[in-house]
Structures are given as C-alpha cells and as structure tokens.
Design an enzyme around this catalytic site. Structure first.
Site, PDB file in Angstrom:
ATOM      1  CG  PHE A 128      -1.575   1.319   1.278  1.00 50.22           C
ATOM      2  CD1 PHE A 128      -2.684   1.441   0.583  1.00 50.22           C
ATOM      3  CD2 PHE A 128      -1.029   1.905   2.310  1.00 50.22           C
ATOM      4  CE1 PHE A 128      -3.629   2.972   0.435  1.00 50.22           C
ATOM      5  CE2 PHE A 128      -1.850   3.380   1.699  1.00 50.22           C
ATOM      6  CZ  PHE A 128      -3.477   3.391   1.160  1.00 50.22           C
ATOM      7  CG  ASP A 214       5.528   3.478   1.927  1.00 54.25           C
ATOM      8  OD1 ASP A 214       5.861   3.895   2.953  1.00 54.25           O
ATOM      9  OD2 ASP A 214       4.612   2.993   0.969  1.00 54.25           O
ATOM     10  CE  LYS A 243      -0.636   6.013   7.819  1.00 59.40           C
ATOM     11  NZ  LYS A 243      -0.544   5.013   6.716  1.00 59.40           N
TER      12      LYS A 243
HETATM   13  C1  LIG Z   1      -0.540   5.291   4.987  1.00 58.81           C
HETATM   14  C2  LIG Z   1       0.395   5.275   4.218  1.00 58.81           C
HETATM   15  C3  LIG Z   1       0.626   5.713   2.846  1.00 58.81           C
HETATM   16  C4  LIG Z   1      -0.373   6.914   2.425  1.00 58.81           C
HETATM   17  O1  LIG Z   1      -0.321   8.420   3.495  1.00 58.81           O
HETATM   18  P1  LIG Z   1      -1.746   9.022   3.329  1.00 58.81           P
HETATM   19  O2  LIG Z   1      -0.613  10.270   4.379  1.00 58.81           O
HETATM   20  O3  LIG Z   1      -2.397   8.672   3.777  1.00 58.81           O
HETATM   21  O4  LIG Z   1      -1.868   9.820   2.254  1.00 58.81           O
HETATM   22  C5  LIG Z   1       1.648   5.535   1.682  1.00 58.81           C
HETATM   23  N1  LIG Z   1       2.286   4.156   2.062  1.00 58.81           N
HETATM   24  C6  LIG Z   1       1.961   3.798   3.789  1.00 58.81           C
HETATM   25  C7  LIG Z   1       2.855   2.352   3.598  1.00 58.81           C
HETATM   26  C8  LIG Z   1       1.130   4.077   4.247  1.00 58.81           C
HETATM   27  O5  LIG Z   1       1.100   3.076   5.467  1.00 58.81           O
END
Ligand SMILES: *Cc1c(COP(=O)(O)O)cnc(C)c1O
Length: 390
Positions: A128, A214, A243
């Site tokens: 994701f 990520d 986050k």
């Molecule tokens: C939440 C998340 C995203 C996207 O972040 P947003 O601030 O919602 O755009 C991307 N990668 C990972 C691993 C995430 O947990």
C-alpha cells in the site's frame, strides 16, 4: 456529515479532546487509542512538548512557501539526515506525496545518469503506497483502482519475501525497487523476512537500481528503531516518511542519499505547503523526544511486553484469534472471526484499533504507552474475544 463526500465508512463517534493515549467524547466516554489516527499520533494526543512547540511557532509565523529559506525545515532536514542513512530531505504533506516524490527521485536519478529508459519500479503484492493515481498503481489492491482507469504505467509486481520473483521482474527499463520494510494496510502487518531487504540491496546493486523503502507507517520509532529497515542492517537510497513524523500535524518527507538526490535540482519538484514553519516545528518537537536513545529502547521493551501479553490472549482464544505478528508497536492480530467484528467488540470495551487486510486487526498505540495501558488493552482484548467467540 451529509455534505462530506462519502469516501469513508465512518464510525458514528466524534471525539472532543485527547490526552496522551486516551480520547474523550463530548459526553465523557473515554477510549484507549490503539489506532493513533493510523500510526500518526506518535506521542499520543496533545503531548505538552508538541503543544508548546506548535503554539510557540503559531505566535511567530505560520507559512512563507518554499520561495524562501525556512530555518525550522533546514534544522529538521539536518536532524533526519544525521539520524538516518540520508544526506538530503524533501518535505511534503502526506504519505502518498512522499511516495510520489520517491518515484520521481528514482526516475530522475536514472535520467541524469544517462539511462532515461529506466523508468519502471518493482513493487510488491500486499503493498500500500497511497491513493494518488501514481501510488494506486504502485499499490497491490486492484479494488482501489476500479473506476479510476487508465492506470499509471511503470510498475512491475513481485512477491514480497521472494527474491527470485524480484530478479525476474527486473529488466532493462527498471529504475528502482520500492517496498515497505513492514507491510501495513494491504498485507495486514507483514514484516519482511530475514534477509529479504539485504537481498533486495544486492539485486539493486547488481543491476544499477535504487532501493527505496516506504516507511510512511513503519518509520519514526514505530518498530522500535528510528526507521524499521535499521533492524535489517540495510542501507536504502531513498525513504518515504509521513504519518508519525508530525505527531498529528500533516507532514511527509523524502529522504535520499546525495547520489540518489543529485538530479532533484531547482524546478524538478515542489510543494506549496511542504515543510512549512508550523509543520517543521511539530516534526522537530517529535524528534526531540523520539531521538532520545532511551525512548526507542523503551519502545522495544514496551513492544516485547505487549506482544507477550497479546500472544497469551491469542492462545487463550483460538476460536477468535489465529496469531499475533509485527515489530515494536506495529502489531497485527490475525483473526478467525471477521476483523471488523473484533474491532467493534474492542470499541465496546473502550479500545480503538484499526482493521487491515488478511483479516487482521492492527494495534498501533502511541509510542508513549506504559504498563497501565498494556493492562487495559489486554483486558479489553480478552473481554472482546469472550464477547465475539462464535
Ligand atoms: C498511510 C500510508 C501511505 C499513504 O499515506 P497518506 O498520508 O494517507 O497519503 C503510504 N504508504 C504507507 C506504507 C502507508 O501506511
């Protein structure tokens, strides 16, 4: 509520205030927040150090744009780099933007190094990366792309944990490999198996690719290390953060080595809000606390204690829970009953948690929890399991 676009299936609760690991509704109900706004409120709600940093900055200056120097942003970049593999940082406002910046950085690296044909990124099942058009294409969830055609091009999918599949996905047009060291939403908390990330590093090196992580969810201490890939002793070229970085104030970042960032010269990328004085003040305040050596040690200890207690609850309720996984305070409870049912039962016992794929319930508590909250969460889980046993 009805004027808000219906993109979320919201729970019918509104909170009025927060204090540390707890949230309170207007009528005085208290909840233990083990969702942390999806791994965002690193230090819980309204941490005094964050409130002081934000209000002090709010009285001086909010926003100037990146047309000018922003001292707080420069300090934040310096601190993120000295705490990590990175030499450079770019600031944005969210996780998806940090991933877009990451994808642009790896393509640009190949472009300025004379390999403009190298534009493709190897991504994974269970990934994701966000909800923008580019990050939707990088993510694994087909359903998220439904009705949003055409899909952005340039991604090849491999199997998480399977180096042979990565090797097979690499071709003459590959620019980089992009992976979550701990997969969150779309895999239900899946830690990269031992040796997988170092194996990706070897494949990247052998093929002239960049390795990008990520760490939007796994970073900023959540795993018990500042960045989760540190557990594997591997050095990436680019890392996306967001986050937990602002503790609730929106901010994202792209961290990169000097070499990986060499192509990102004036005019190549930008963000109006990215790293503005308010955001930088909050993120600097987060680092004040998270980068204290004792802090991350405490996260590891807390994670181990909580994990052992959750393992015991899972063992006592095999008809509800299959098992517990994760690292530090990024924990997944794999369920036998529907995960939404367990989340609802937990909420009735005053505990907020988050669902994820693979029928998992995620516990993403603020990193400041102590034995009191561990006891409360274990009691809530035990009671919720009793209630929802088939
Ligand atoms: C939440 C998340 C995203 C996207 O972040 P947003 O601030 O919602 O755009 C991307 N990668 C990972 C691993 C995430 O947990």
């Amino acid at each position: 509520m009805s004027s808000v676009m219906s993109t979320y299936a919201r729970v019918d609760i509104a909170f009025e205030r927060g204090e540390g690991p707890y949230l309170f509704t207007a009528d005085g109900r208290r909840y233990l927040d083990f969702g942390s706004g999806i791994a965002v409120t690193t230090l819980g709600h309204c941490h005094p150090h964050l409130v002081a940093a934000l209000t002090a900055q709010a009285e001086k200056l909010w926003h100037t744009s990146n047309l000018y120097r922003i001292p707080g942003q420069e300090r934040l970049a310096e601190r993120l780099c000295s705490a990590s593999f990175a030499d450079k940082a770019f600031f944005c406002n969210s996780g998806a933007e940090a991933l877009e910046g990451t994808i642009k950085t790896v393509r640009r690296y190949q472009f300025v190094n004379g390999r403009p044909e190298r534009t493709r990124v190897v991504v994974f099942d269970g990934a994701f990366h966000g909800r923008t058009l580019g990050t939707l294409a990088a993510g694994a969830n087909e359903k998220y792309r439904e009705g949003f055609q055409p899909v952005v091009q340039g991604f090849d999918r491999a199997t998480f944990g399977d180096l042979d599949s990565v090797q097979a996905a690499v071709g003459p047009e590959t620019a980089a490999i992009l992976v979550e060291p701990i997969q969150g939403d779309a895999a239900g908390v899946r830690v990269a198996p031992q040796g997988f990330l170092t194996g990706l590093r070897e494949i990247a090196d052998a093929n002239g690719l960049l390795l990008a992580f990520d760490e939007v969810q796994s970073g900023i201490g959540r795993s018990g290390r500042f960045l989760a890939h540190e557990w594997d002793g591997v050095r990436p070229d680019v890392v996306a953060l967001a986050k937990g970085l602002g503790g609730g104030f929106p901010i994202g970042a792209v961290l990169a080595t000097e070499a990986a960032a060499a192509g990102m010269v004036p005019g190549t990328h930008g963000s109006t809000f990215g790293g503005n004085p308010l955001a930088a003040a909050c993120a600097n305040a987060i680092l004040d606390i998270v980068l204290e050596p004792a802090f991350l040690k405490q996260v590891v200890t807390t994670g181990e204690t909580l994990r052992a207690r959750l393992d015991a609850v899972a063992a006592a309720h095999p008809e509800v829970l299959i098992g517990v996984r994760g690292r530090g305070l990024m924990i997944g409870l794999q369920c036998k009953i529907p995960n939404g049912t367990l989340v609802e039962a937990l909420r009735k016992h005053g505990l907020l948690a988050v669902v994820a794929a693979d029928n998992v319930v995620r516990f993403l508590p603020p990193l400041i929890i102590d034995d009191v909250q561990i006891d409360e969460s274990v009691a809530a889980l035990d009671a919720a399991c009793r209630d929802s046993a088939p």
